[in-house]
Design a protein around this motif. Structure first.
Motif, short mmCIF file in Angstrom:
data_model
loop_
_atom_site.label_atom_id
_atom_site.label_comp_id
_atom_site.label_asym_id
_atom_site.label_seq_id
_atom_site.Cartn_x
_atom_site.Cartn_y
_atom_site.Cartn_z
N LYS A 121 121.93 35.04 81.98
CA LYS A 121 121.34 33.83 81.40
C LYS A 121 122.24 32.63 81.69
O LYS A 121 121.76 31.57 82.09
N GLU A 122 123.53 32.79 81.54
CA GLU A 122 124.45 31.68 81.75
C GLU A 122 124.45 31.22 83.21
O GLU A 122 124.43 30.03 83.50
N GLN A 123 124.42 32.18 84.14
CA GLN A 123 124.37 31.81 85.56
C GLN A 123 123.14 30.97 85.85
O GLN A 123 123.19 29.97 86.56
N ILE A 124 122.02 31.40 85.28
CA ILE A 124 120.76 30.71 85.53
C ILE A 124 120.79 29.31 84.93
O ILE A 124 120.53 28.32 85.62
N LEU A 125 121.13 29.20 83.65
CA LEU A 125 121.11 27.89 83.00
C LEU A 125 122.11 26.95 83.65
O LEU A 125 121.85 25.75 83.86
N ARG A 126 123.28 27.47 84.01
CA ARG A 126 124.30 26.60 84.59
C ARG A 126 123.85 26.06 85.94
O ARG A 126 124.02 24.89 86.25
N TYR A 127 123.25 26.92 86.75
CA TYR A 127 122.80 26.45 88.07
C TYR A 127 121.67 25.45 87.93
O TYR A 127 121.68 24.38 88.54
N VAL A 128 120.68 25.80 87.08
CA VAL A 128 119.49 24.96 86.95
C VAL A 128 119.84 23.59 86.39
O VAL A 128 119.34 22.57 86.87
N TYR A 129 120.71 23.54 85.38
CA TYR A 129 120.99 22.26 84.71
C TYR A 129 122.24 21.55 85.18
O TYR A 129 122.44 20.39 84.85
N GLU A 130 123.11 22.24 85.94
CA GLU A 130 124.35 21.57 86.34
C GLU A 130 124.66 21.65 87.83
O GLU A 130 125.04 20.66 88.42
N GLU A 131 124.49 22.83 88.42
CA GLU A 131 125.07 23.02 89.75
C GLU A 131 124.13 22.81 90.93
O GLU A 131 124.59 22.65 92.05
#
Lengths: 322, 304
Positions: A109-119
């Motif tokens: 979940k963290e990988q997904i949210l971080r990529y979608v909203y930040e990276e």
């Protein structure tokens, strides 16, 4: 004059393709509209969630839910529609086995949210703002659902009565299912409403499938001029046919591309990816470990190829991280 | 009543009434309907009944941009098409064109024509869906129609079963053409780097040429429906041209060398709200992305 039976459609983590397959009933949709009352269908009608909540429990004859379960809102809708419906049908690959969105189970979940909203390359979000489940406004709050750690199929959340497989199911199978529902002659609970044979059985290229398949090399589809009359496996192109349920009339094959497995496995198979792996592995034409490795290296993306639609229902379900 | 109980009662009543009025001043639309996608709208009114704040919430996320990473490029046309089942052809074609760029190949002329044929057919049937099933019902069944009428069944009731059947049949035949060339119409399979997987048998051409003529008639007919049902109704025209619905915006599209629209490919042309166009620029933009930065391997090693 008795009321017409009530039918509903809903979509979870879905693309809308299953909705299109219903509209693709084309002229038949007029007949369906005469026979039933559609009481909830967000893509085409303005009924709201609160309208469903107000219905008596069990007052919907059948609800077809497509899309997999990714968020808490989708869980809530699954529970709600289960209560309001006598029959709940998992419609399409995502509801049946997790579908393409369940490939996200290879990521946390963290990988997904971080990529979608930040990276992601096109994202500008210096404050690193993330969606919040609750946002206060004066004395009240607006809410967003929780993004769960895993994608699940519908029957991993609620009890499902029948399944219509496919990405999407064909209008023909849908029509058969509707007629069966209205006839009252219901098959055993848990039945997948499509033939229980492998696609190879229905495939127009069946005659050219070797009984003793020998694979010297796996070819990616664009590496070769695809012969439109020969079995894909015989051409060294991976085809999920042997591990996939029939009923789709081999549409992808008629488009001169191999089957990718969207109808899921037959009833005799627990894990679709394991089934095709075992079938292909037994055909690898080599004895020495290095030679075997070399041939298997030609499979560029095992999970995406063998579990493209069924990762959520596979034995491992997700990428195991220790 | 005992005074202390009276005080508690009054406080509770005040709070309850406040909460009631806050709720009365909140309008929730859940879910938004007649489009592809999930959404929820919350509108808060002030005490004068005017909109104080509005929230549009998207309660869905699947993460295609993440789970596509590390996968074979040639799988992207069929994976990205699952972003949307109403417009899978658009994602499929964009991914296929990206493959052309990636491998630096130009499709041969027949392949390009087949892609254009599929794409133009898709534009027609997709826009027909919008007019008759998605957005159109608001414009066809009457500006004051009840929610129960604002759908394809209400449209068929308004325009009549014969027209309804014509819409259904035309759209079906267009989608059958896409399925002929792409295997399936929802999530087609034709896209390959530098070409397409399947050609058109010469004996099948005449029926598609005939379909193209009938599709053009159908498009002109739909324009006429819009004319007769919407533009001739002054209540509709007033609504559409009001501030609430008019959005002065730029337009962007693809055009050929004669500035004629080409949905499949062309130069980018931007037109301002006043109708002035800026010079068209080439389609290609180069992204420099280091593959190692955004691979699943790099990501998992950076997760603590």
């Amino acid at each position: 004059m008795p009321d017409k039976p009530k039918i509903a459609f809903y979509w979870c983590a879905s693309c809308g393709g299953c909705e299109e397959s219903i509209v693709d009933l084309a002229e038949d949709i007029l007949e369906v509209a005469q026979a039933v009352d559609i009481v909830f269908w967000p893509v085409a009608m303005d009924f709201k969630r609160k309208d469903v909540e107000a219905m008596p429990d069990g007052s919907i004859l059948a609800t077809m839910v497509n899309g997999s379960i990714r968020t808490s809102e989708q869980e809530e809708m699954a529970y709600l529609l289960r209560r309001k419906s006598q029959i709940l049908i998992a419609y399409g690959s995502c509801a049946h086995t997790g579908g393409v969105p369940s490939l996200a189970n290879q990521f946390s979940k963290e990988q997904i949210l971080r990529y979608v909203y930040e990276e992601a390359p096109s994202v500008v979000n210096e404050q690193r703002v993330r969606p919040q489940p609750r946002h206060q406004h004066n004395g009240t709050a607006v809410t967003l659902p929780e993004f769960r750690g895993l994608v699940r199929s519908l029957d991993q959340v609620v009890e499902v009565d029948y399944y219509l497989p496919g990405c999407p199911p064909t209008p023909k199978l849908l029509k058969q299912a509707v007629l069966t529902l209205l006839s009252g002659n219901l098959p055993p609970k848990g039945t997948v409403l499509a033939p229980d044979t492998a696609l190879c059985d229905q495939c127009p290229r069946k005659e050219t499938k070797p009984t003793d398949l020998k694979i010297n090399e796996f070819k990616r589809p664009h590496w070769t001029q695809i012969d439109p009359n020969t079995c894909f496996l015989a051409q060294g192109i991976i085809c999920m046919g042997p591990a996939t349920r029939s009923g789709c009339e081999a549409q992808c094959i008629s488009g001169n591309m191999p089957c990718t497995g969207c109808f899921g496995p037959t009833s005799r198979v627990r894990d679709q990816g394991a089934k095709i792996l075992s079938s292909l592995a037994s055909s690898v034409n080599a004895r020495e470990p290095e030679d075997i490795e070399k041939i298997l290296d030609g499979i560029a993306d095992p999970v995406g190829t063998f579990y493209r639609y069924s990762l959520a229902k596979s034995l491992l379900r997700a990428k195991v991280t220790r | 009543m005992d005074e202390s109980i009276q005080t508690v009662w009054n406080e509770a009543q005040t709070r309850a009434n406040e909460a009631y009025y806050v709720q009365r001043r909140r309008i929730t639309v859940d879910p938004i309907t007649r489009l592809e996608g999930h959404g929820k709208i919350d509108i808060f009114l002030n005490e004068q009944g005017e909109v104080e704040r509005a929230y549009f919430q998207v309660p869905e996320l699947r993460g295609f941009e993440v789970f596509s990473l590390g996968r074979p490029a040639e799988d992207m046309p069929q994976i990205t098409s699952r972003i949307c089942g109403v417009c899978p052809t658009a994602h499929h074609m964009a991914a296929t064109k990206a493959l052309d760029d990636l491998y630096r190949v130009e499709p041969p002329s027949p392949a390009r024509k087949i892609r254009e044929l599929v794409y133009n057919t898709f534009m027609l049937e997709d826009h027909a869906l919008h007019v008759y099933v998605l957005g159109g019902p608001d414009f066809i069944v009457g500006p004051d129609a009840l929610p129960e009428m604002r759908n394809v069944l209400g449209v068929i009731q308004t325009v009549g079963v014969d027209i309804g059947k014509r819409v259904i049949a035309t759209r079906r035949r267009l989608r059958e053409l896409i399925a002929y060339l792409g295997g399936k119409v929802v999530h087609p399979v034709l896209g390959l780097p530098g070409g397409v997987a399947k050609g058109i048998a010469p004996e099948d051409l005449p029926q598609f040429q005939q379909l193209a003529k009938e599709a053009l008639d159908f498009a002109l007919f739909t324009l006429q429906v819009f004319h007769d049902v919407v533009l001739k109704n002054s209540a509709y025209v007033d609504l559409i041209t009001s501030d609430t619905y008019t959005h002065r915006t730029y337009y962007m599209g693809l055009v050929d060398e004669k500035n004629r629209v080409n949905f499949y490919d062309g130069k980018v042309r931007v037109v301002s709200p006043e109708g002035k166009s800026t010079p068209s620029s080439p389609r290609r933009h180069t992204w420099t992305i280091s593959p190692s930065t955004w691979s699943p391997g790099a990501m998992s090693s950076s997760v603590t």
